[in-house]
Motif scaffolding. Structure first.
Motif, PDB file in Angstrom:
ATOM      1  N   ARG A 117      11.734  -2.980  65.242  1.00  0.00           N
ATOM      2  CA  ARG A 117      12.941  -3.604  64.691  1.00  0.00           C
ATOM      3  C   ARG A 117      14.182  -3.117  65.442  1.00  0.00           C
ATOM      4  N   LEU A 121      16.993  -5.350  67.841  1.00  0.00           N
ATOM      5  CA  LEU A 121      18.444  -5.322  67.657  1.00  0.00           C
ATOM      6  C   LEU A 121      19.169  -4.806  68.895  1.00  0.00           C
ATOM      7  N   ASP A 125      21.715 -10.855  74.005  1.00  0.00           N
ATOM      8  CA  ASP A 125      21.476 -12.191  73.451  1.00  0.00           C
ATOM      9  C   ASP A 125      20.536 -13.026  74.318  1.00  0.00           C
ATOM     10  N   VAL A 142      14.793 -11.544  63.099  1.00  0.00           N
ATOM     11  CA  VAL A 142      16.044 -11.042  63.678  1.00  0.00           C
ATOM     12  C   VAL A 142      17.210 -11.311  62.728  1.00  0.00           C
ATOM     13  N   ALA A 143      17.244 -12.483  62.125  1.00  0.00           N
ATOM     14  CA  ALA A 143      18.322 -12.791  61.175  1.00  0.00           C
ATOM     15  C   ALA A 143      18.300 -11.813  60.002  1.00  0.00           C
ATOM     16  N   LEU A 145      17.066  -8.761  60.037  1.00  0.00           N
ATOM     17  CA  LEU A 145      17.453  -7.435  60.537  1.00  0.00           C
ATOM     18  C   LEU A 145      18.956  -7.324  60.727  1.00  0.00           C
ATOM     19  N   ARG A 146      19.565  -8.384  61.230  1.00  0.00           N
ATOM     20  CA  ARG A 146      21.016  -8.346  61.445  1.00  0.00           C
ATOM     21  C   ARG A 146      21.791  -8.302  60.136  1.00  0.00           C
ATOM     22  N   ALA A 147      21.174  -8.751  59.047  1.00  0.00           N
ATOM     23  CA  ALA A 147      21.828  -8.731  57.745  1.00  0.00           C
ATOM     24  C   ALA A 147      21.770  -7.341  57.096  1.00  0.00           C
ATOM     25  N   SER A 150      23.277  -1.038  59.569  1.00  0.00           N
ATOM     26  CA  SER A 150      22.835  -0.499  60.854  1.00  0.00           C
ATOM     27  C   SER A 150      21.763   0.559  60.649  1.00  0.00           C
TER      28      SER A 150
END
Length: 177
Positions: A117, A121, A125, A142-143, A145-147, A150
């Protein structure tokens, strides 16, 4: 888990296969996939079609084993589970009394999942777009994880790379390595 999703996305029961799903021969895998992935394609010709930069030109499968072993130590995986993972036997009386448990297996998998994971991150891109092109189901991962807040930074790709440098070659290692 990522590995289950990855296996479900494959045609057969193996992960590293040719585009038509057949097993790769060891000699072909090294030359056609491993070396180009690390050495890049036309690394000395940045403007050439098909150019990709080198990642870590000196890394080998053996170095990958060292890295994996080091990550397991960092993640607190017990020695019996580390040795089993690497295909090694315990020495001495521990060989009789120490056994890998389901808790140890879960600890190992959870550590690898966290590193996976974190590595997603850490991608640029364009790199992420390429991987999602290969494995579209990762878009949702990925979406998600980005939510999340950190996470912890991932380990450097090799225990032989010194912090603050882009790459270290075996001949650059200091004493004790």
């Amino acid at each position: 888990m990522f590995y289950e999703t990855l296996l479900d996305s494959r045609l057969g029961s193996f992960v590293f296969t040719s585009p038509d799903g057949t097993l790769l021969r060891r000699s072909n895998f090294r030359q056609r996939f491993w070396r180009p992935a690390w050495d890049g394609r036309k690394p000395d010709q940045p403007g050439a079609p098909g150019h990709t930069s080198a990642i870590l030109p000196w890394i080998t499968f053996h170095e990958g084993r060292h890295t994996h072993a080091t990550w397991m130590v960092e993640d607190g995986v017990p020695q019996v589970a580390r040795r089993a993972r690497l295909g090694q036997k315990m020495k001495g009386i521990a060989r009789v009394y120490d056994h890998v448990t389901s808790v140890m297996k879960a600890q190992l998998i959870n550590g690898l999942e966290a590193r996976w994971r974190g590595s997603l991150l850490a991608l640029r891109d364009d790199e992420l777009a390429t991987i999602i092109g290969w494995f579209p189901h990762l878009r949702a991962t990925v979406a998600d994880l980005r939510a999340l807040p950190s996470g912890h930074p991932i380990a450097i790709s090799s225990p032989l790379i010194l912090l603050g440098t882009q790459e270290a070659r075996p001949q650059d290692r200091g004493p004790g390595f």
